[in-house]
Design a protein around this motif. Structure first.
Motif, PDB file in Angstrom:
ATOM      1  N   VAL A  71       0.845  -1.202   0.000  1.00  0.00           N
ATOM      2  CA  VAL A  71       0.000   0.000   0.000  1.00  0.00           C
ATOM      3  C   VAL A  71       0.879   1.251   0.000  1.00  0.00           C
ATOM      4  O   VAL A  71       2.099   1.186   0.140  1.00  0.00           O
ATOM      5  N   ARG A  72       0.235   2.431  -0.170  1.00  0.00           N
ATOM      6  CA  ARG A  72       0.982   3.691  -0.127  1.00  0.00           C
ATOM      7  C   ARG A  72       1.644   3.834   1.245  1.00  0.00           C
ATOM      8  O   ARG A  72       1.024   3.665   2.278  1.00  0.00           O
ATOM      9  N   TYR A 106      11.580   7.707   1.195  1.00  0.00           N
ATOM     10  CA  TYR A 106      11.134   8.393   2.409  1.00  0.00           C
ATOM     11  C   TYR A 106      12.242   9.309   2.920  1.00  0.00           C
ATOM     12  O   TYR A 106      13.427   8.949   2.849  1.00  0.00           O
ATOM     13  N   PRO A 107      11.896  10.479   3.484  1.00  0.00           N
ATOM     14  CA  PRO A 107      12.917  11.330   4.102  1.00  0.00           C
ATOM     15  C   PRO A 107      13.593  10.591   5.251  1.00  0.00           C
ATOM     16  O   PRO A 107      12.927   9.894   6.025  1.00  0.00           O
ATOM     17  N   ARG A 108      14.882  10.744   5.366  1.00  0.00           N
ATOM     18  CA  ARG A 108      15.637  10.004   6.383  1.00  0.00           C
ATOM     19  C   ARG A 108      15.154  10.312   7.816  1.00  0.00           C
ATOM     20  O   ARG A 108      15.010   9.386   8.619  1.00  0.00           O
ATOM     21  N   ILE A 135       1.245   6.997  10.259  1.00  0.00           N
ATOM     22  CA  ILE A 135       1.853   6.780   8.937  1.00  0.00           C
ATOM     23  C   ILE A 135       0.827   6.977   7.834  1.00  0.00           C
ATOM     24  O   ILE A 135       1.122   7.592   6.793  1.00  0.00           O
ATOM     25  N   ALA A 136      -0.402   6.473   8.029  1.00  0.00           N
ATOM     26  CA  ALA A 136      -1.450   6.607   7.012  1.00  0.00           C
ATOM     27  C   ALA A 136      -1.745   8.079   6.724  1.00  0.00           C
ATOM     28  O   ALA A 136      -1.893   8.483   5.566  1.00  0.00           O
ATOM     29  N   ARG A 149       1.832  13.549   2.421  1.00  0.00           N
ATOM     30  CA  ARG A 149       3.156  13.767   1.822  1.00  0.00           C
ATOM     31  C   ARG A 149       3.377  12.921   0.569  1.00  0.00           C
ATOM     32  O   ARG A 149       4.472  12.912   0.001  1.00  0.00           O
ATOM     33  N   ASN A 150       2.317  12.207   0.156  1.00  0.00           N
ATOM     34  CA  ASN A 150       2.354  11.443  -1.090  1.00  0.00           C
ATOM     35  C   ASN A 150       3.532  10.465  -1.124  1.00  0.00           C
ATOM     36  O   ASN A 150       4.316  10.437  -2.070  1.00  0.00           O
TER      37      ASN A 150
END
Length: 427
Positions: free
Chosen positions: A89-90, A131-133, A189-190, A196-197
């Motif tokens: 999933v996203r 994902y951003p670190r 997270i969802a 933040r796509n």
């Protein structure tokens, strides 16, 4: 010497960098030097009296079992399994991070063990997937906090020894809150994934890959089942169950996975021995302080303070949560429980809070402290492992901490979340 001056000395020693165990022992020695020098002779007796508890003998076995599973390559197997279960999933790999930590918590029982085994792998994998670190690091820190909640758990064992609560009942009471902690992380997270796509993984997943991953993971997932089943079924005491988990970890890691070399085995024993000695040393210092609290009637003082503020059970639960959240920021979880759980226990019981409910609520509070400055062992451990700026990590972590505080309030207000499973098994 008053309790206020004693606490100022203790906090002053911590502030100047004295290790926790020495700060507790040193401030206690100063207290008795001024209050009652003749009591010095009783200090060793009080320490050994507190440590002479059969339940505490389970802790070194659980630590060793966790180290053995940690070094057997189980972390990577659980990540692969989690990816095949929930990773499509996203924001999928963030969910994988949480699920892998939930599953791994049933092996190690400590948040730092989760970070050591999964931290660098998960953060690097999430960054590789877009994902951003700092966010990847925040997810890893937040998800690792379930480690001390899901059995086996050294913190739960310690709490049971302090508060005279059944280990089997507490292990069962921790199951729903532990799962809810991971669900809460997934909820954050969802929301973030949509806002933040975050990417949707495109990795191809096959039935054969899922079956192979399940085969690899099932042996690890059976360990907590044997553990809880043995204790709840009355077949083993907690210490015996802990020893059996060591044998099981040796069999899985050494025979089935063939991943346990003599060097790994030696290091596992060495780490478990060191952590056990360190913990027992701190427990000894905490026992002296708790004796001083009893002498000074700290329980009565805190009860009067709460009674002067509120008579509402809801407000009381909020204040207890807030108190332990702050305490957890400055003290290791086990020490915070030794010192302050006996203080608030009678107050909470009088307000109608169930012993299992209070225990899980307090444990989650002090565990969240592992992810908050200034102590924040998990926070600083991951920051050093993955080289992320502390300010950025804390900023990304705030939503995860906030939702956990909401969860702690819910646990304090809904007894069934902690009592339903133990009652089903006859506790």
């Amino acid at each position: 010497m008053s309790i206020e001056i004693f606490m100022l000395i203790f906090l002053g020693l911590l502030f100047v960098g004295v290790p926790m165990a020495f700060a507790m022992a040193g401030s206690s020695a100063i207290y008795f030097a001024f209050k009652d020098p003749s009591s010095f002779a009783l200090i060793p007796d009080k320490i050994f009296e507190g440590l002479d508890n059969i339940i505490l003998t389970a802790i070194p076995f659980f630590l060793l079992a966790g180290e053995l599973m940690n070094r057997s390559g189980m972390a990577e197997r659980l990540i692969v399994f989690s990816d095949l279960v929930i990773g499509r999933v996203r924001g999928g790999f963030a969910y994988v991070n949480v699920l892998a930590s939930l599953l791994f918590s049933g092996l190690t029982g400590v948040a730092v063990g989760d970070i050591a085994a999964l931290g660098k792998i998960e953060v690097n994998a999430m960054e590789k997937h877009g994902y951003p670190r700092p966010f990847a690091a925040a997810v890893t820190v937040a998800s690792s906090l379930v480690g001390p909640i899901i059995p086996p758990s050294g913190v739960i064992i310690l709490y049971c020894a302090i508060m005279n609560v059944s280990v089997g009942a507490m292990f069962l009471a921790a199951l729903i809150p532990g799962v809810l902690m991971s669900i809460a992380d997934m909820l954050v997270i969802a929301i973030q994934a949509k806002r933040r796509n975050f990417p949707i993984p495109q990795t191809k997943r096959t039935v054969s890959a899922f079956l192979q991953a399940s085969k690899d993971a099932v042996l690890a997932l059976l360990m907590p089942v044997f553990l809880i089943g043995g204790i709840v079924g009355g077949f083993m005491t907690p210490t015996e169950a802990a020893a059996v988990t060591v044998l099981y970890a040796l069999f899985v890691g050494g025979v089935v996975y063939r991943a346990m070399s003599p060097v790994k085995l030696l290091r596992a024993f060495g780490t478990a021995t060191y952590e056990t000695a360190r913990l027992m040393f701190m427990i000894g210092g905490a026992l002296i302080m708790s004796w001083i609290f009893a002498i000074e009637n700290v329980t009565g003082l805190v009860a009067n303070m709460f009674a002067g503020v509120t008579t509402s059970p809801v407000v009381l639960i909020f204040l207890i949560n807030l108190l332990f959240l702050v305490i957890g920021m400055f003290m290791e979880s086990g020490i915070a429980l030794i010192l302050f759980a006996p203080v608030v226990g009678p107050i909470a019981y009088a307000a109608g809070v169930h012993p299992l409910q209070l225990g899980i609520m307090l444990i989650i509070n002090v565990v969240v402290g592992l992810a908050t400055p200034p102590v924040g062992n998990v926070l600083f451990a991951l920051s050093s492992i993955v080289s992320v700026k502390m300010a950025e990590l804390i900023r990304e972590l705030i939503p995860f901490i906030a939702i956990k505080f909401v969860l702690m309030m819910i646990i304090g207000l809904v007894p069934a979340l902690t009592t339903a499973i133990p009652k089903y098994f006859g506790y």
